[in-house]
Scaffold this motif. Structure first.
Motif, PDB file in Angstrom:
ATOM      1  N   ARG A  28       0.841  -1.193   0.000  1.00 33.56           N
ATOM      2  CA  ARG A  28       0.000   0.000   0.000  1.00 33.56           C
ATOM      3  C   ARG A  28       0.873   1.239   0.000  1.00 33.56           C
ATOM      4  NH1 ARG A  28      -0.764   2.028   5.294  1.00 33.56           N
ATOM      5  NH2 ARG A  28      -2.682   3.037   4.625  1.00 33.56           N
ATOM      6  N   ALA A  29       0.230   2.372  -0.321  1.00 37.52           N
ATOM      7  CA  ALA A  29       0.966   3.632  -0.389  1.00 37.52           C
ATOM      8  C   ALA A  29       0.241   4.691   0.429  1.00 37.52           C
ATOM      9  CB  ALA A  29       1.100   4.092  -1.837  1.00 37.52           C
ATOM     10  N   ALA A  30       1.009   5.591   0.996  1.00 34.22           N
ATOM     11  CA  ALA A  30       0.474   6.803   1.611  1.00 34.22           C
ATOM     12  C   ALA A  30       0.770   7.941   0.638  1.00 34.22           C
ATOM     13  CB  ALA A  30       1.127   7.057   2.961  1.00 34.22           C
ATOM     14  N   VAL A  31      -0.285   8.528   0.091  1.00 29.10           N
ATOM     15  CA  VAL A  31      -0.136   9.513  -0.978  1.00 29.10           C
ATOM     16  C   VAL A  31      -0.592  10.877  -0.465  1.00 29.10           C
ATOM     17  CG1 VAL A  31      -0.720  10.095  -3.358  1.00 29.10           C
ATOM     18  CG2 VAL A  31      -0.649   7.697  -2.641  1.00 29.10           C
ATOM     19  N   ALA A  32       0.252  11.881  -0.634  1.00 24.33           N
ATOM     20  CA  ALA A  32      -0.105  13.264  -0.304  1.00 24.33           C
ATOM     21  C   ALA A  32      -0.117  14.068  -1.597  1.00 24.33           C
ATOM     22  CB  ALA A  32       0.886  13.856   0.688  1.00 24.33           C
ATOM     23  N   LEU A  33      -1.308  14.553  -1.971  1.00 24.80           N
ATOM     24  CA  LEU A  33      -1.433  15.420  -3.148  1.00 24.80           C
ATOM     25  C   LEU A  33      -1.529  16.852  -2.653  1.00 24.80           C
ATOM     26  CD1 LEU A  33      -1.816  15.963  -6.158  1.00 24.80           C
ATOM     27  CD2 LEU A  33      -4.277  15.596  -5.841  1.00 24.80           C
ATOM     28  N   CYS A  34      -0.491  17.636  -2.916  1.00 29.37           N
ATOM     29  CA  CYS A  34      -0.426  19.035  -2.469  1.00 29.37           C
ATOM     30  C   CYS A  34      -0.735  19.945  -3.664  1.00 29.37           C
ATOM     31  CB  CYS A  34       0.951  19.360  -1.909  1.00 29.37           C
ATOM     32  SG  CYS A  34       1.502  18.235  -0.604  1.00 29.37           S
ATOM     33  N   VAL A  35      -1.804  20.727  -3.565  1.00 30.48           N
ATOM     34  CA  VAL A  35      -2.208  21.567  -4.695  1.00 30.48           C
ATOM     35  C   VAL A  35      -2.144  23.036  -4.293  1.00 30.48           C
ATOM     36  CG1 VAL A  35      -3.632  19.832  -5.822  1.00 30.48           C
ATOM     37  CG2 VAL A  35      -4.651  21.265  -4.065  1.00 30.48           C
ATOM     38  N   ASP A  36      -1.584  23.819  -5.169  1.00 23.96           N
ATOM     39  CA  ASP A  36      -1.416  25.254  -4.980  1.00 23.96           C
ATOM     40  C   ASP A  36      -2.774  25.951  -5.133  1.00 23.96           C
ATOM     41  OD1 ASP A  36      -0.670  27.910  -5.055  1.00 23.96           O
ATOM     42  OD2 ASP A  36       0.988  27.610  -6.458  1.00 23.96           O
ATOM     43  N   THR A  37      -3.196  26.727  -4.119  1.00 23.48           N
ATOM     44  CA  THR A  37      -4.469  27.457  -4.193  1.00 23.48           C
ATOM     45  C   THR A  37      -4.249  28.958  -4.102  1.00 23.48           C
ATOM     46  OG1 THR A  37      -4.773  27.152  -1.805  1.00 23.48           O
ATOM     47  CG2 THR A  37      -5.830  25.548  -3.265  1.00 23.48           C
ATOM     48  N   SER A  38      -3.044  29.411  -4.465  1.00 17.76           N
ATOM     49  CA  SER A  38      -2.783  30.848  -4.479  1.00 17.76           C
ATOM     50  C   SER A  38      -3.570  31.514  -5.609  1.00 17.76           C
ATOM     51  CB  SER A  38      -1.283  31.117  -4.648  1.00 17.76           C
ATOM     52  OG  SER A  38      -0.819  30.572  -5.875  1.00 17.76           O
ATOM     53  N   TRP A  39      -3.685  32.836  -5.562  1.00 17.62           N
ATOM     54  CA  TRP A  39      -4.542  33.560  -6.514  1.00 17.62           C
ATOM     55  C   TRP A  39      -4.095  33.387  -7.960  1.00 17.62           C
ATOM     56  CZ3 TRP A  39      -9.157  35.172  -6.959  1.00 17.62           C
ATOM     57  CH2 TRP A  39      -9.503  36.088  -7.956  1.00 17.62           C
ATOM     58  N   SER A  40      -2.803  33.188  -8.177  1.00 18.51           N
ATOM     59  CA  SER A  40      -2.326  33.032  -9.558  1.00 18.51           C
ATOM     60  C   SER A  40      -2.942  31.807 -10.227  1.00 18.51           C
ATOM     61  CB  SER A  40      -0.804  32.921  -9.571  1.00 18.51           C
ATOM     62  OG  SER A  40      -0.361  31.811  -8.810  1.00 18.51           O
ATOM     63  N   MET A  41      -3.294  30.789  -9.454  1.00 14.32           N
ATOM     64  CA  MET A  41      -3.930  29.603 -10.032  1.00 14.32           C
ATOM     65  C   MET A  41      -5.305  29.968 -10.603  1.00 14.32           C
ATOM     66  SD  MET A  41      -2.047  26.767  -9.758  1.00 14.32           S
ATOM     67  CE  MET A  41      -3.138  25.361  -9.596  1.00 14.32           C
ATOM     68  N   VAL A  42      -6.013  30.849  -9.910  1.00 16.04           N
ATOM     69  CA  VAL A  42      -7.314  31.311 -10.403  1.00 16.04           C
ATOM     70  C   VAL A  42      -7.122  32.241 -11.592  1.00 16.04           C
ATOM     71  CG1 VAL A  42      -9.440  32.527  -9.783  1.00 16.04           C
ATOM     72  CG2 VAL A  42      -8.258  31.127  -8.073  1.00 16.04           C
ATOM     73  N   GLN A  43      -6.209  33.158 -11.450  1.00 17.44           N
ATOM     74  CA  GLN A  43      -5.992  34.199 -12.454  1.00 17.44           C
ATOM     75  C   GLN A  43      -5.563  33.619 -13.801  1.00 17.44           C
ATOM     76  OE1 GLN A  43      -3.950  37.838 -11.063  1.00 17.44           O
ATOM     77  NE2 GLN A  43      -2.501  37.447 -12.705  1.00 17.44           N
ATOM     78  N   ASP A  44      -4.791  32.557 -13.775  1.00 20.73           N
ATOM     79  CA  ASP A  44      -4.269  31.975 -15.009  1.00 20.73           C
ATOM     80  C   ASP A  44      -5.047  30.745 -15.469  1.00 20.73           C
ATOM     81  OD1 ASP A  44      -2.265  33.905 -15.146  1.00 20.73           O
ATOM     82  OD2 ASP A  44      -0.922  32.749 -13.869  1.00 20.73           O
ATOM     83  N   ASN A  45      -6.300  30.625 -14.993  1.00 18.66           N
ATOM     84  CA  ASN A  45      -7.221  29.572 -15.447  1.00 18.66           C
ATOM     85  C   ASN A  45      -6.706  28.158 -15.142  1.00 18.66           C
ATOM     86  OD1 ASN A  45      -9.054  31.477 -16.589  1.00 18.66           O
ATOM     87  ND2 ASN A  45      -7.726  31.634 -18.385  1.00 18.66           N
ATOM     88  N   ARG A  46      -6.000  28.011 -14.019  1.00 18.69           N
ATOM     89  CA  ARG A  46      -5.498  26.691 -13.629  1.00 18.69           C
ATOM     90  C   ARG A  46      -6.328  26.077 -12.498  1.00 18.69           C
ATOM     91  NH1 ARG A  46       0.296  29.656 -13.777  1.00 18.69           N
ATOM     92  NH2 ARG A  46       0.641  29.463 -16.019  1.00 18.69           N
ATOM     93  N   TRP A  47      -7.371  26.805 -12.083  1.00 12.78           N
ATOM     94  CA  TRP A  47      -8.165  26.412 -10.923  1.00 12.78           C
ATOM     95  C   TRP A  47      -8.958  25.131 -11.190  1.00 12.78           C
ATOM     96  CZ3 TRP A  47      -7.479  28.081  -6.222  1.00 12.78           C
ATOM     97  CH2 TRP A  47      -8.476  27.984  -5.254  1.00 12.78           C
ATOM     98  N   VAL A  48      -9.730  25.137 -12.263  1.00 12.36           N
ATOM     99  CA  VAL A  48     -10.570  23.973 -12.572  1.00 12.36           C
ATOM    100  C   VAL A  48      -9.731  22.753 -12.961  1.00 12.36           C
ATOM    101  CG1 VAL A  48     -12.370  23.068 -14.089  1.00 12.36           C
ATOM    102  CG2 VAL A  48     -12.586  25.365 -13.138  1.00 12.36           C
TER     103      VAL A  48
END
Length: 646
Positions: A458-478
């Motif tokens: 088995r694996a322990a998986v950590a998915l870390c996602v950037d939620t800074s404003w630039s992600m929204v501004q550059d259409n990377r949010w969805v």
């Protein structure tokens, strides 16, 4: 012997089409999910879905557009002077017939009559009133003049009682008397109701005597008042929409309806009673008509009623009032204005909203707000994963910039190579086997041994996602959210033994569930605190010591914030050496745990490129630079690759 027909085929007209395809909930849910992941609340996303429609079903905005188009068409096409035009034509015809009758007569009386006709006032209403005492010589002229009075009476009645004009196609004296009696009884009934008297018995007697004038068959006096007030208010709005000259002329003509001034008096009393009983009706507004098609009073009142109905339907379709529901839409009125197809669309929209709730795709949170249910999240995850799997078949847009690490952990032992093994060779043992076999020394397939690695289950998986404003501004949010959905669904359905932790990081980092991440709204917040995210990732890995550690990071900027020992997040831009050292310190700690660290770099930030290159060298991980369409396939593919390497 003939067999009688037992079946009859005809168009189905009793409710929704039973053969119509079911509402496509999956497509509707996918659109809902996209809007929610883009930052809309579930309630506003549902409202937007209903406004836009789904598939071949027109949305509320399209139905509203058709209503306004119909309203504009009515006003562009019609004019309200139809009754005045008809009266003027009948008057001219009567006078022409009378002049033909008088012309051959040489008497002074004939000349006097001609002079009287020549001296008539110019206004149509004034001329009609002046001729009320004229003794016509021509029977044709007498009939045309009587037709003027009858037509005015018909139009007056039609403006207050729908269908009366057709019922009075031939006006006889006894018909006029019946109408006058009905009007008198009606005003007595309304006045009694206005005083607060018990009018139930009186209403029943009124309908027994005069029910023929009310084909809509009202069941109570309140229903009768509602119908009459709506019609009378429409007639008043029609009068308001006329020019001052037209309105004055028409009012003068109405005093001679049926040649009985009592009739206009009764109508005026009726209007006053209805205004008092239904002050909430629209008695004051008007509309502008610019067309050439003349409308009589009855037609004009009906057009004004249609306009009011269109306005009410537009308000129902807007769903902007408190407690609004699609069931509020008056389907009969909608069919009158837009036809049966619009009713089908409205019913399917209501069914769509009802089914989304009935099938448990939307649920109420503790605070009363709507949210996507776990069932809906599973369906969205299925869709996201399906898209990712399709993209994996023709992988594009990703490139490895550095790769390090090995497949599994060496146990210190080796074993003979078998077809399909991908483990590294144990070179000393392989050469020794060749030497032991004899000279000359030549390596044979049978000599090859591979390093035995420990395969963790088995694996322990950590998915870390950037939620800074630039992600929204550059259409990377969805794309980021859909990637998380796809990975979450894959782990929950196919690799249930793995433990996935979702971590968001902006100024601070936080662990979230998939529902919270899906509905997360982008906010203006400075800081990319990867240091805090890796701290939480390490905590997750240490809580699962028996699992293979896997860390996946999605970001579009270098770290610009870190966490101090007291819990304060410190932000600096450009980043500082302290932030970089603390972040890389967590990378080193994860490497000591044996974690497989992969960074998915979005965009072409040079500072970020230099930083992730250091991460790859120090953490023995991978850096992938996908485009937005390739983000999901890159993350899911990396996770699957880590499983295959075990």
């Amino acid at each position: 012997m003939t067999v009688p027909d037992r079946y009859r085929y005809a168009p189905f007209d009793d409710g929704p089409d039973p053969l119509a395809p079911p509402v496509d909930l999956r497509a509707a849910l996918d659109r809902l999910g996209r809007d929610i992941m883009d930052g809309s609340s579930p309630r506003s996303a549902l409202e937007e879905l209903l406004r836009r429609g789904a598939g071949d079903t027109a949305g509320l905005d399209e139905l509203t557009r058709r209503l306004w188009e119909r309203r504009a068409r009515i006003q562009r096409r019609n004019n309200l002077d139809g009754t005045l035009r008809e009266v003027r034509e009948l008057l001219e015809r009567a006078m022409e017939a009378e002049r033909r009758e008088l012309f051959p007569d040489p008497s002074d009386d004939a000349r006097f009559r001609e002079a009287r006709l020549d001296a008539l006032p110019p206004g149509t209403a004034a001329a009609v009133q002046e001729l009320s005492t004229y003794d016509w010589r021509s029977e044709q002229a007498r009939a045309d003049y009587q037709r003027i009075r009858d037509r005015i009476g018909q139009e007056l009645m039609e403006s207050r009682f729908q269908g009366m004009k057709q019922a009075l196609s031939e006006v006889r004296p006894e018909d006029v008397e019946r109408i006058r009696a009905m009007m008198a009884d009606l005003n007595d009934l309304l006045l009694a109701h206005l005083r607060g008297d018990d009018t139930d018995a009186r209403f029943a007697e009124f309908m027994r005597r005069h029910g023929e004038f009310f084909p809509e068959n009202p069941r109570t006096v309140e229903e009768l008042i509602d119908a009459l007030a709506a019609r009378a208010a429409a007639a008043q709005r029609m009068m308001n929409s006329m020019s001052d000259r037209q309105r004055a002329e028409l009012q003068d003509l109405l005093s001679g309806a049926f040649g009985d001034p009592r009739m206009a008096e009764q109508v005026a009393t009726l209007d006053a009673n209805l205004r008092a009983l239904r002050p909430g009706e629209d008695w004051t507004s008007s509309a502008r008509f610019r067309g050439k098609d003349p409308l009589g009073m009855g037609e004009g009142a009906q057009v004004m009623a249609d306009l009011a109905e269109i306005d009410a339907l537009a308000e129902q379709l807007a769903q902007s009032y408190p407690g609004a529901r699609l069931e509020d839409i008056d389907l009969e009125a909608l069919e009158r204005q837009l036809g049966a197809d619009a009713v089908v669309d409205a019913r399917r929209l209501a069914e769509l909203e009802r089914e989304l709730r009935a099938q448990g795709l939307l649920e109420r949170a503790a605070d009363g707000s709507l949210r996507l249910s776990p069932k809906a999240l599973r369906r969205l995850g299925e869709t996201a994963l399906s898209d990712v799997v399709g993209a994996l078949r023709s992988r594009r847009g990703a490139r490895d910039t550095r790769r390090a690490g090995a497949a599994g952990e060496p146990t210190g032992a080796s074993r003979p190579w078998r077809f399909g093994d991908t483990e590294p060779w144990d070179v000393p043992r392989t050469i020794r086997n060749a030497v032991v076999r004899g000279r000359p020394v030549r390596i044979d397939v049978s000599d090859v041994e591979v390093v035995e690695t420990e395969q963790r289950s088995r694996a322990a998986v950590a998915l870390c996602v950037d939620t800074s404003w630039s992600m929204v501004q550059d259409n990377r949010w969805v794309p980021m959210k859909r990637t998380a959905l796809a990975l979450h669904h894959l782990v929950r359905t196919r690799f249930r033994g793995d433990d996935l932790q979702l971590i968001t990081f902006g100024r601070h980092a936080a662990t979230v569930d998939i529902g919270t991440l899906t509905a997360l709204e982008g906010v203006w917040e400075q800081g990319t605190n990867l240091h805090h995210a890796l701290l939480l990732a390490g905590r997750h890995l240490r809580a699962n010591p028996d699992a293979q550690p896997v860390v996946l990071v999605v970001t579009d900027g270098e770290p610009t914030a870190h966490l101090e020992p007291d819990g304060e997040a410190v932000f600096n831009y450009p980043t500082t050496q302290r932030t970089l050292r603390k972040t890389l310190g967590e990378v080193d700690r994860l490497a000591r745990l044996g974690a497989s660290l992969s960074v998915f770099k979005l965009g072409d930030d040079e500072r970020l490129a230099r930083f992730v290159d250091i991460v790859a060298r120090r953490g023995g991980g991978r850096v992938v630079n996908p485009d937005l369409d390739g983000l999901g396939p890159a993350v899911v593919g990396d996770y699957l690759r880590s499983r295959r390497s075990r």
